[in-house]
Design a protein around this motif. Structure first.
Motif, PDB file in Angstrom:
ATOM      1  N   THR A  33      13.028  -2.431 -17.374  1.00  0.00           N
ATOM      2  CA  THR A  33      14.508  -2.496 -17.337  1.00  0.00           C
ATOM      3  C   THR A  33      14.964  -3.425 -16.214  1.00  0.00           C
ATOM      4  N   ASN A  34      14.199  -3.502 -15.115  1.00  0.00           N
ATOM      5  CA  ASN A  34      14.587  -4.428 -14.040  1.00  0.00           C
ATOM      6  C   ASN A  34      14.549  -5.877 -14.518  1.00  0.00           C
ATOM      7  N   GLN A  56       8.745   1.813 -21.099  1.00  0.00           N
ATOM      8  CA  GLN A  56       8.549   0.482 -20.517  1.00  0.00           C
ATOM      9  C   GLN A  56       7.075   0.106 -20.681  1.00  0.00           C
ATOM     10  N   ASN A  58       5.769  -2.455 -19.294  1.00  0.00           N
ATOM     11  CA  ASN A  58       5.309  -3.003 -18.023  1.00  0.00           C
ATOM     12  C   ASN A  58       6.242  -2.542 -16.902  1.00  0.00           C
ATOM     13  N   ARG A  60       7.551  -1.542 -13.486  1.00  0.00           N
ATOM     14  CA  ARG A  60       7.071  -2.059 -12.200  1.00  0.00           C
ATOM     15  C   ARG A  60       7.505  -1.162 -11.043  1.00  0.00           C
ATOM     16  N   ARG A  62       7.126  -0.600  -6.477  1.00  0.00           N
ATOM     17  CA  ARG A  62       7.123  -1.409  -5.257  1.00  0.00           C
ATOM     18  C   ARG A  62       5.702  -1.885  -4.962  1.00  0.00           C
ATOM     19  N   TRP A  67       4.605   1.323 -12.816  1.00  0.00           N
ATOM     20  CA  TRP A  67       5.293   2.615 -12.907  1.00  0.00           C
ATOM     21  C   TRP A  67       4.978   3.202 -14.269  1.00  0.00           C
ATOM     22  N   TYR A  76      14.242   5.800 -17.044  1.00  0.00           N
ATOM     23  CA  TYR A  76      13.934   4.469 -16.501  1.00  0.00           C
ATOM     24  C   TYR A  76      15.194   3.641 -16.712  1.00  0.00           C
ATOM     25  N   PHE A  77      15.855   3.274 -15.629  1.00  0.00           N
ATOM     26  CA  PHE A  77      17.055   2.464 -15.819  1.00  0.00           C
ATOM     27  C   PHE A  77      17.306   1.573 -14.604  1.00  0.00           C
ATOM     28  N   ASP A 120      11.218   6.688  -1.630  1.00  0.00           N
ATOM     29  CA  ASP A 120      10.575   7.599  -2.581  1.00  0.00           C
ATOM     30  C   ASP A 120      11.225   8.975  -2.432  1.00  0.00           C
ATOM     31  N   GLY A 130      11.302   7.024  -7.778  1.00  0.00           N
ATOM     32  CA  GLY A 130      11.199   5.852  -6.913  1.00  0.00           C
ATOM     33  C   GLY A 130      12.257   4.816  -7.261  1.00  0.00           C
ATOM     34  N   VAL A 131      12.473   3.903  -6.341  1.00  0.00           N
ATOM     35  CA  VAL A 131      13.500   2.867  -6.492  1.00  0.00           C
ATOM     36  C   VAL A 131      12.877   1.500  -6.262  1.00  0.00           C
ATOM     37  N   GLY A 148      16.556  -0.574  -9.651  1.00  0.00           N
ATOM     38  CA  GLY A 148      15.772   0.069 -10.707  1.00  0.00           C
ATOM     39  C   GLY A 148      15.334   1.454 -10.263  1.00  0.00           C
ATOM     40  N   GLY A 150      13.316   5.066 -11.383  1.00  0.00           N
ATOM     41  CA  GLY A 150      12.428   5.795 -12.292  1.00  0.00           C
ATOM     42  C   GLY A 150      12.321   7.238 -11.822  1.00  0.00           C
TER      43      GLY A 150
END
Ligand code: BTN
Length: 266
Positions: A33-34, A56, A58, A60, A62, A67, A76-77, A120, A130-131, A148, A150
């Motif tokens: 989504t990112n 997703q 793929n 992702r 950090r 993810w 997931y957004f 986190d 997580g962001v 992003g 999750g």
């Protein structure tokens, strides 16, 4: 609970925001989504648009990690922001997001939602959310930021892959029952909108104070692991650039801007 598609009408029902989520882009599957939100923002999409996907391919995290993003269980957004901040202040947005996320998650489980620097969210020392914030900046201003998020919602620990099972948890496991993703997403967007408003109108201090109250390692001994070195010290807080401040054994204060921070000594 049967894994059903997210009901966006239910998310929007009663949603009242000033800046965020005037428009949702909903997908059954995306790479990330990112990545999709970045492409939208790059073409001029306005602040507040949300990209959400059930799966997703793929996802992702950090520090180049992935993810784990199984379908229909989690959230997931990504949200497009166009903040009025200097590029050096961009980390304030990730800390602001961690505060909103911890507030929301704390409202759904009977356990304290704590923040592990920088963003986190932990329940009983296990990661539940997580962001990943990615920014497009010129030398003087932020063009846009993709926030992003999750969250492991109804992802039972027993069905997590070995790669994350020891370190991760879900709202399902913490609450002892399935959580309605619509209620969770609505509440999170409200909390994000509120915290973003506080940051823009009142500055970073009130957000930093709230971040510190959720920071599980404040005043504790920590080990800081960076790419090329590691050291121990006492976590004493964050500065306005979002760096973690660690008082080292010789009494100096180190600013940590990237790396992993874990409880304990060597
Ligand atoms: C981390 O803790 O490492 C950050 C995880 C961020 C995952 C979310 S899921 C939605 C958005 N799209 C991605 O590819 N990553 C973020």
């Amino acid at each position: 609970m049967e894994a059903l598609p997210l009901n966006l009408l239910q998310v929007q029902d009663g949603l009242s925001t000033r800046r965020l989520a005037a428009k949702f882009h909903y997908f059954k599957e995306l790479d990330s989504t990112n990545s999709y939100a970045w492409r939208l923002a790059d073409k001029g999409a306005p602040e507040g648009e949300v990209v959400i996907s059930e799966y997703q391919a793929n996802g992702r995290g950090r520090l180049g990690r992935s993810w784990v993003s199984p379908p229909y269980l989690n959230l997931y957004f990504s949200v497009i922001l166009r903040p009025n901040l200097a590029p050096t202040d961009a980390p304030q947005l990730t800390l602001m997001t961690a505060v909103a996320l911890a507030d929301t998650i704390g409202a759904f489980v009977p356990k304290p939602a704590l923040i592990k620097w920088p963003n986190d969210i932990l329940l009983e020392d296990k990661k539940v959310a997580g962001v990943l914030a990615e920014s497009s900046c010129s030398s003087t201003r932020i063009e846009f930021v993709i926030l992003g998020i999750g969250i492991n919602v109804n992802f039972a620990r027993e069905s997590m892959p070995d790669s994350i099972r020891q370190r991760a948890t879900s709202l399902l496991d913490a609450a002892g029952h399935a959580i309605g993703r619509e209620d969770l997403l609505r509440r999170l967007i409200q909390d994000l909108d509120r915290c973003y408003g506080i940051l823009e109108e009142d500055g970073f201090s009130p957000i930093a104070a709230r971040w510190k109250s959720r920071f599980g390692l404040q005043g504790h001994r920590v080990r800081v692991n960076m790419i090329d070195q590691s050291f121990s010290g006492e976590a004493i807080g964050i500065d306005r650039d979002g760096a973690l401040l660690v008082k080292t054994n010789d009494g100096t204060v180190a600013r940590v801007i990237a790396g992993d921070v874990v409880p304990g000594e060597d």
